[in-house]
Design an enzyme around this catalytic site. Sequence first.
Site, mmCIF file in Angstrom:
data_model
loop_
_atom_site.group_PDB
_atom_site.id
_atom_site.type_symbol
_atom_site.label_atom_id
_atom_site.label_comp_id
_atom_site.label_asym_id
_atom_site.label_seq_id
_atom_site.Cartn_x
_atom_site.Cartn_y
_atom_site.Cartn_z
ATOM 1 N N CYS A 1 0.902 -1.223 0.052
ATOM 2 C CA CYS A 1 0.013 -0.158 -0.050
ATOM 3 C C CYS A 1 0.940 1.238 -0.028
ATOM 4 O O CYS A 1 0.465 2.228 -0.452
ATOM 5 C CB CYS A 1 -0.887 0.047 1.108
ATOM 6 S SG CYS A 1 -2.317 -1.211 0.960
ATOM 7 N N ASP B 1 10.108 -6.785 -7.938
ATOM 8 C CA ASP B 1 10.466 -7.351 -6.659
ATOM 9 C C ASP B 1 11.824 -6.858 -6.194
ATOM 10 O O ASP B 1 12.814 -6.920 -6.717
ATOM 11 C CB ASP B 1 10.296 -8.862 -6.707
ATOM 12 C CG ASP B 1 10.368 -9.703 -5.408
ATOM 13 O OD1 ASP B 1 9.162 -10.378 -4.977
ATOM 14 O OD2 ASP B 1 11.317 -9.528 -4.594
ATOM 15 N N HIS C 1 -6.469 -3.199 -1.168
ATOM 16 C CA HIS C 1 -5.657 -4.205 0.070
ATOM 17 C C HIS C 1 -6.545 -5.317 0.165
ATOM 18 O O HIS C 1 -7.561 -5.114 1.216
ATOM 19 C CB HIS C 1 -5.375 -3.216 1.299
ATOM 20 C CG HIS C 1 -4.485 -4.133 2.227
ATOM 21 N ND1 HIS C 1 -3.373 -4.287 2.272
ATOM 22 C CD2 HIS C 1 -5.063 -5.025 3.342
ATOM 23 C CE1 HIS C 1 -2.981 -5.160 3.107
ATOM 24 N NE2 HIS C 1 -4.062 -5.450 3.916
ATOM 25 N N ASN D 1 1.104 -16.624 -3.992
ATOM 26 C CA ASN D 1 1.267 -17.364 -3.200
ATOM 27 C C ASN D 1 -0.047 -16.875 -2.071
ATOM 28 O O ASN D 1 -0.380 -15.865 -2.075
ATOM 29 C CB ASN D 1 2.196 -17.182 -2.264
ATOM 30 C CG ASN D 1 3.762 -17.668 -3.007
ATOM 31 O OD1 ASN D 1 3.612 -18.782 -3.640
ATOM 32 N ND2 ASN D 1 4.729 -16.724 -3.277
ATOM 33 N N GLY E 1 4.398 -19.580 1.602
ATOM 34 C CA GLY E 1 5.431 -18.989 1.756
ATOM 35 C C GLY E 1 4.947 -17.389 1.742
ATOM 36 O O GLY E 1 6.074 -16.508 1.287
ATOM 37 N N HIS F 1 -0.853 -8.724 0.935
ATOM 38 C CA HIS F 1 -1.546 -7.895 0.079
ATOM 39 C C HIS F 1 -1.505 -8.356 -1.126
ATOM 40 O O HIS F 1 -0.396 -8.782 -1.752
ATOM 41 C CB HIS F 1 -0.983 -6.464 0.043
ATOM 42 C CG HIS F 1 -1.522 -5.499 -0.877
ATOM 43 N ND1 HIS F 1 -1.770 -4.215 -0.722
ATOM 44 C CD2 HIS F 1 -1.595 -5.614 -2.231
ATOM 45 C CE1 HIS F 1 -2.200 -3.550 -1.634
ATOM 46 N NE2 HIS F 1 -2.273 -4.411 -2.699
ATOM 47 N N HIS G 1 -0.821 -10.358 -4.598
ATOM 48 C CA HIS G 1 -0.060 -10.056 -5.672
ATOM 49 C C HIS G 1 0.437 -11.081 -6.472
ATOM 50 O O HIS G 1 0.141 -12.304 -5.875
ATOM 51 C CB HIS G 1 1.102 -9.097 -5.142
ATOM 52 C CG HIS G 1 1.996 -10.069 -4.182
ATOM 53 N ND1 HIS G 1 1.534 -9.954 -2.677
ATOM 54 C CD2 HIS G 1 2.782 -11.090 -4.182
ATOM 55 C CE1 HIS G 1 2.340 -10.912 -2.090
ATOM 56 N NE2 HIS G 1 3.119 -11.494 -3.015
ATOM 57 N N HIS H 1 3.381 -12.745 -8.783
ATOM 58 C CA HIS H 1 4.759 -12.852 -8.986
ATOM 59 C C HIS H 1 4.906 -13.143 -10.574
ATOM 60 O O HIS H 1 4.416 -14.303 -11.079
ATOM 61 C CB HIS H 1 5.863 -13.786 -8.399
ATOM 62 C CG HIS H 1 5.713 -13.628 -6.956
ATOM 63 N ND1 HIS H 1 6.887 -13.021 -6.294
ATOM 64 C CD2 HIS H 1 4.870 -13.896 -5.987
ATOM 65 C CE1 HIS H 1 6.865 -13.238 -5.110
ATOM 66 N NE2 HIS H 1 5.462 -13.598 -4.815
#
Length: 119
Positions: A13, A36, A52, A93, A99, A104, A106, A108
Amino acid sequence: MCPEKKDKDCVFCKIIGGEIPSKILYRDEDIVVFPDINPITPVHLLVVTRKHIPSLAQMSDAETALVGKMVIAANRVAREQGIAGKGYRLTINSGADSGQIVPHLHAHLMGGRQLRWDH
Ligand code: 5GP
Ligand code: ZN
């Protein structure tokens, strides 16, 4: 939908709000994409909802379109990064066993080399 719903203690955020600087590679009204901080592949970006939502497990039916927007934004950025042709991985995830460390939502976006299933 309310994209402005934020958690004041959440690192993503803060990035979305500009409080923590990051190189924003893509943004629209629902999605933001940035690198990242600890990349494990040559291209390792985070495709983040502005809203969020703590995890995938806490999404509701009302957010069905948001999931599609994440995937479409990821593919767009993958093309811009030049990895769409050779291939890439999109991973979400959800929860402790996966893990997940940032609560929030997301995905990858990873690529730029041959990936193994365990990365
Ligand atoms: P998760 O395990 O929750 O799916 O992944 C969270 C990711 O966020 C990790 O890969 C981690 O490196 C990344 N990350 C954690 N803190 C920050 C930060 O402050 N900035 C950026 N850009 N990435 C972060
Ligand atoms: Zn957040």
